[in-house]
Design an enzyme around this catalytic site. Structure first.
Site, PDB file in Angstrom:
ATOM      1  N   LYS A 112       0.820  -1.210   0.000  1.00 46.27           N
ATOM      2  CA  LYS A 112       0.000   0.000   0.000  1.00 46.27           C
ATOM      3  C   LYS A 112       0.862   1.273   0.000  1.00 46.27           C
ATOM      4  O   LYS A 112       0.418   2.314  -0.459  1.00 46.27           O
ATOM      5  CB  LYS A 112      -0.926   0.035   1.226  1.00 46.27           C
TER       6      LYS A 112
HETATM    7  C1  PLP Z   1      -4.558  -4.682   0.668  1.00 43.78           C
HETATM    8  C2  PLP Z   1      -3.819  -5.941   0.717  1.00 43.78           C
HETATM    9  C3  PLP Z   1      -4.091  -7.000  -0.181  1.00 43.78           C
HETATM   10  C4  PLP Z   1      -5.215  -6.932  -1.173  1.00 43.78           C
HETATM   11  O1  PLP Z   1      -5.022  -5.945  -2.150  1.00 43.78           O
HETATM   12  P1  PLP Z   1      -6.236  -5.430  -3.040  1.00 43.78           P
HETATM   13  O2  PLP Z   1      -5.675  -4.356  -3.880  1.00 43.78           O
HETATM   14  O3  PLP Z   1      -7.275  -4.948  -2.090  1.00 43.78           O
HETATM   15  O4  PLP Z   1      -6.717  -6.596  -3.822  1.00 43.78           O
HETATM   16  C5  PLP Z   1      -3.283  -8.126  -0.140  1.00 43.78           C
HETATM   17  N1  PLP Z   1      -2.288  -8.234   0.762  1.00 43.78           N
HETATM   18  C6  PLP Z   1      -1.988  -7.261   1.637  1.00 43.78           C
HETATM   19  C7  PLP Z   1      -0.880  -7.459   2.605  1.00 43.78           C
HETATM   20  C8  PLP Z   1      -2.734  -6.083   1.638  1.00 43.78           C
HETATM   21  O5  PLP Z   1      -2.441  -5.112   2.513  1.00 43.78           O
END
Ligand code: PLP
Length: 462
Positions: A112
């Protein structure tokens, strides 16, 4: 470049407006009116370039006149300066033809950060210009919240309010959100699961009086700026492994469909991606949709990969919009059905198009733990549970192309699950030492729109 809503009833916006707005006023998501294409020569020329330079080339066509080239280059440089690896998104080989892309070297140890650090810079530059003040409200299944707080803490023109499901996230995730001491950071623990938090957030955006009163802005994974930032690492990985001269497949641990949708955009831009593999945990609505053609919610079950404990997969609306030939009225009708009946049948044509572009699989809790154990024994690599879901599903979908599994978080973010599988407790990187000692600050709130709105009004009147 203009952005239009997936439901066809909101005005088209510039990049800057779409980024600052988040959700469209007709309830839809903003998508680019056209996707710019690169030719083979332009893609071949990206191989081996620094991450920031690829980021500039990939994102530049989408941002229109929002920033000059020099400004944009500088914002990109600042966004990724705090990453602990010079490659930003390094590849590691796990086995024959199988690579792991480590996306966890940013300040909060999850992928993120790639998007949030960048939009933090873009928001700041844009708000400094206009002198506006905004309230960012986000819902998190664990990692978005800390990434947003890290990107916006201490900024003069921004309050950041994060809703997370009480007791449904890991302790590291919680502490990353509750220990920052800046007065513009407000963390709310909401009774319920992530889908409840996300629904409350949507309701706030659809309450236009409240939205305008607090100048609400969204940075959830539906924000187009976030999707765009995630397109970049598909280019760095694929060109390292031979694109555009050969195809590369990607397996993506998926919840809200944001990260994998970014891969779809990269493919539409001309990058030679073969298959994009949706990897889910037990909360497998996307896998079931591809298999059965029915998109139907079931309850959310807590797992050891909590950031994917989601059944309402927001960004999937963008993929539906493409699969339905960009028919906003059709998408609006499906979303009404989803809200009213808890699901809908995808049309024959649309499901065919989705199956052409995406494969899917799921991992049980046992399979996830076993994958963490085995990959550590075989390669020495410690996987976080989300990345392990990806690796398990990737292994069931290997073809002739190189496979890249996205490692979405650092194992130290989920030390209990990793220790249970390997007996090794992954230590936090030293730059995060002290996380367990700092005091926490959090407000418990019921999952009730009026209660949430009044807490937010109170918090931002500081
Ligand atoms: C947010 C997240 C996901 C999922 O990602 P999306 O874009 O919502 O599909 C997978 N793994 C981790 C560690 C995340 O923080």
């Amino acid at each position: 470049m203009r952005y239009v809503s997936t439901r066809g009833q909101a005005p088209s916006l510039s990049f800057e407006e779409a980024m600052l707005t988040g959700l469209a006023r007709d309830g839809g998501l903003y998508v680019p009116e056209t996707v710019p294409m690169f030719d083979r020569g332009q893609i071949a020329a990206m191989a081996g370039l620094p991450y920031g330079e690829v980021a500039f080339r990939v994102m530049r066509p989408f941002i229109g006149e929002a920033f000059t080239d020099d400004e944009f280059r500088e914002l990109i440089a600042k966004a990724y300066a705090g990453f602990a690896h010079p490659a930003r998104a390094p590849l590691k080989q796990l086995g024959p033809n199988h690579h792991l892309m480590e996306l966890f070297h940013g300040p909060t140890l999850a992928f993120k950060d790639f998007a949030m650090q960048l939009i933090g810079q873009l928001f700041q530059a844009s708000l400094e210009r206009s002198g506006e003040r905004i309230t960012i409200v986000g819902a998190t299944s664990g990692d978005t919240g800390s990434a947003a707080i890290e990107a916006f803490r201490g900024l003069a023109n921004v309050d950041v309010v994060i809703l997370y499901p009480h007791e449904r996230i890991s302790e590291v995730q919680r502490r990353q959100m509750t220990t920052p001491s800046e007065s513009n950071v407000h963390t709310l623990a909401v009774t319920g699961d992530f889908d409840d938090c996300q629904a409350a957030l949507k309701d706030m955006f659809n309450d236009f009086a409240f939205r305008d009163e607090v100048r609400l802005a969204g940075v959830n994974s539906i924000n187009w700026g976030r999707v765009l930032a995630q397109v970049v690492y598909y280019f760095t990985a694929a060109t390292s492994l031979g694109a555009p001269h050969r195809e590369v497949d990607f397996a993506v641990p998926t919840g809200n469909f944001g990260d994998i949708y970014a891969g779809d955009i990269a493919r539409r831009m001309g990058l030679s991606i073969g298959r994009l593999v949706i990897a889910t945990n037990r909360n497998d609505i996307l896998h079931r949709t591809l298999q059965s053609g029915e998109h139907r919610k079931s309850g959310v079950t807590p797992t050891i990969s909590p950031s994917m404990d989601i059944q309402v997969s927001s960004n999937f609306e963008r993929a539906l919009w493409d699969a339905y030939g960009r028919d906003g009225a059709a998408v609006a009708q499906l979303m009404d059905e989803l809200k009213r009946d808890g699901g809908f049948a995808v049309s024959q044509g649309a499901i065919g198009r989705l199956r052409d572009g995406f494969a899917s699989g799921r991992a049980s809790e046992d399979e996830t733990r076993e994958t963490i154990r085995r990959i550590h024994a075989e390669t020495g690599e410690l996987l976080c549970p989300h990345s392990a879901v990806g690796v398990h599903v990737a292994e069931g979908n290997m073809g002739e192309n190189p496979m890249v599994t996205l490692a979405t978080a650092h194992p130290a973010k989920f030390p209990d699950a990793v220790e249970a599988a390997t007996t090794i407790r992954p230590p936090l990187p030293t730059r995060m030492a002290g996380l367990y000692d700092r005091p926490e600050r959090v407000t418990r709130v019921d999952n009730d729109l009026a209660a949430l709105q009044s807490v937010i009004r109170e918090k931002i009147a500081r």
